[in-house]
Design an enzyme around this catalytic site. Sequence first.
Site, short mmCIF file in Angstrom:
data_model
loop_
_atom_site.label_atom_id
_atom_site.label_comp_id
_atom_site.label_asym_id
_atom_site.label_seq_id
_atom_site.Cartn_x
_atom_site.Cartn_y
_atom_site.Cartn_z
N HIS A 1 -0.62 18.47 0.78
CA HIS A 1 -0.46 17.48 1.60
C HIS A 1 -0.15 16.11 0.57
O HIS A 1 -0.66 15.63 -0.43
CB HIS A 1 -1.04 17.18 1.93
CG HIS A 1 -1.54 18.37 3.34
ND1 HIS A 1 -0.76 18.98 4.42
CD2 HIS A 1 -2.07 19.35 3.30
CE1 HIS A 1 -1.19 19.63 5.14
NE2 HIS A 1 -2.55 20.58 4.42
N ASP B 1 6.03 17.55 6.96
CA ASP B 1 5.31 18.30 8.08
C ASP B 1 5.43 18.08 9.23
O ASP B 1 5.93 16.85 9.54
CB ASP B 1 3.86 17.67 7.32
CG ASP B 1 2.48 18.77 8.12
OD1 ASP B 1 2.07 19.68 7.16
OD2 ASP B 1 2.65 19.44 9.44
N GLU C 1 -4.48 26.67 7.11
CA GLU C 1 -3.28 27.41 7.38
C GLU C 1 -2.32 28.93 7.01
O GLU C 1 -2.06 29.65 8.02
CB GLU C 1 -2.76 26.87 8.30
CG GLU C 1 -3.61 26.15 9.82
CD GLU C 1 -2.85 24.54 10.57
OE1 GLU C 1 -1.68 24.90 10.66
OE2 GLU C 1 -3.30 23.47 10.83
N HIS D 1 0.20 24.93 -0.67
CA HIS D 1 1.06 23.51 -0.68
C HIS D 1 0.03 22.24 -0.81
O HIS D 1 -1.28 22.37 -0.69
CB HIS D 1 1.32 23.47 1.02
CG HIS D 1 0.61 23.84 2.08
ND1 HIS D 1 0.13 25.22 2.56
CD2 HIS D 1 0.21 23.15 2.63
CE1 HIS D 1 -0.71 25.45 3.25
NE2 HIS D 1 -0.66 23.78 3.38
P1 AMP Z 1 -2.64 23.86 5.68
O1 AMP Z 1 -4.06 23.04 7.07
O2 AMP Z 1 -3.24 22.71 4.68
O3 AMP Z 1 -2.74 24.90 5.91
O4 AMP Z 1 -1.50 22.75 6.46
C1 AMP Z 1 -0.29 23.44 6.94
C2 AMP Z 1 0.72 22.43 7.16
O5 AMP Z 1 1.50 22.97 7.36
C3 AMP Z 1 -0.51 21.51 8.76
O6 AMP Z 1 0.19 20.24 8.33
C4 AMP Z 1 1.14 22.20 9.38
O7 AMP Z 1 1.77 21.07 10.81
C5 AMP Z 1 2.75 22.21 8.42
N1 AMP Z 1 3.11 23.20 9.12
C6 AMP Z 1 3.42 24.37 9.85
N2 AMP Z 1 4.80 25.11 10.03
C7 AMP Z 1 4.98 24.10 9.54
C8 AMP Z 1 6.77 23.95 9.71
N3 AMP Z 1 7.71 25.00 9.91
N4 AMP Z 1 7.63 22.95 9.08
C9 AMP Z 1 6.19 22.16 8.40
N5 AMP Z 1 5.03 21.84 7.83
C10 AMP Z 1 4.68 23.33 8.98
#
Ligand code: AMP
Length: 126
Positions: free
Chosen positions: A112, A35, A105, A110
């Site tokens: 985590h 992440d 987001e 995905h």
């Molecule tokens: P969510 O709120 O579950 O959709 O989490 C999206 C996650 O993607 C967040 O923890 C971000 O920090 C992560 N994220 C966003 N852009 C990137 C990227 N380019 N590479 C790695 N992680 C990312």
Amino acid sequence: MPYAYDDQNVFARILRGEIPCKKVLETEHSLAFEDIAPKAPHHVLVIPKGPYITYDHFALEASEAEIADFARAIGEVCRALGIRPGEGGGGYRLISNAGADGVQEVPHLHVHILGGRPMGPMLSRP
Ligand code: AMP
């Protein structure tokens, strides 16, 4: 309502190689990478390579091979990170946010994987 996948999301762009990632594991149907804004000492995201928005979308439309690959990839990353309970690992938390209430987001499924410290309560009351 049918699932409408947006192929311009950031994880789709990672899968197409348009933007970089710190790869942890790649399998036939899944990709794991760090992440970009880690919330714990270990914070890895595991995604299916297919165009699935949420877990429910994936569970409905993914093939058995994709589902098995994804489930095993998550476990493999937990083992590789050394965070599985027992034998030195302290455990981990899996989270998959979906939609507005889940505060998702990035609209590509995905999971985590968070570990390396106690995660605290699952949720605090608003
Ligand atoms: P969510 O709120 O579950 O959709 O989490 C999206 C996650 O993607 C967040 O923890 C971000 O920090 C992560 N994220 C966003 N852009 C990137 C990227 N380019 N590479 C790695 N992680 C990312």
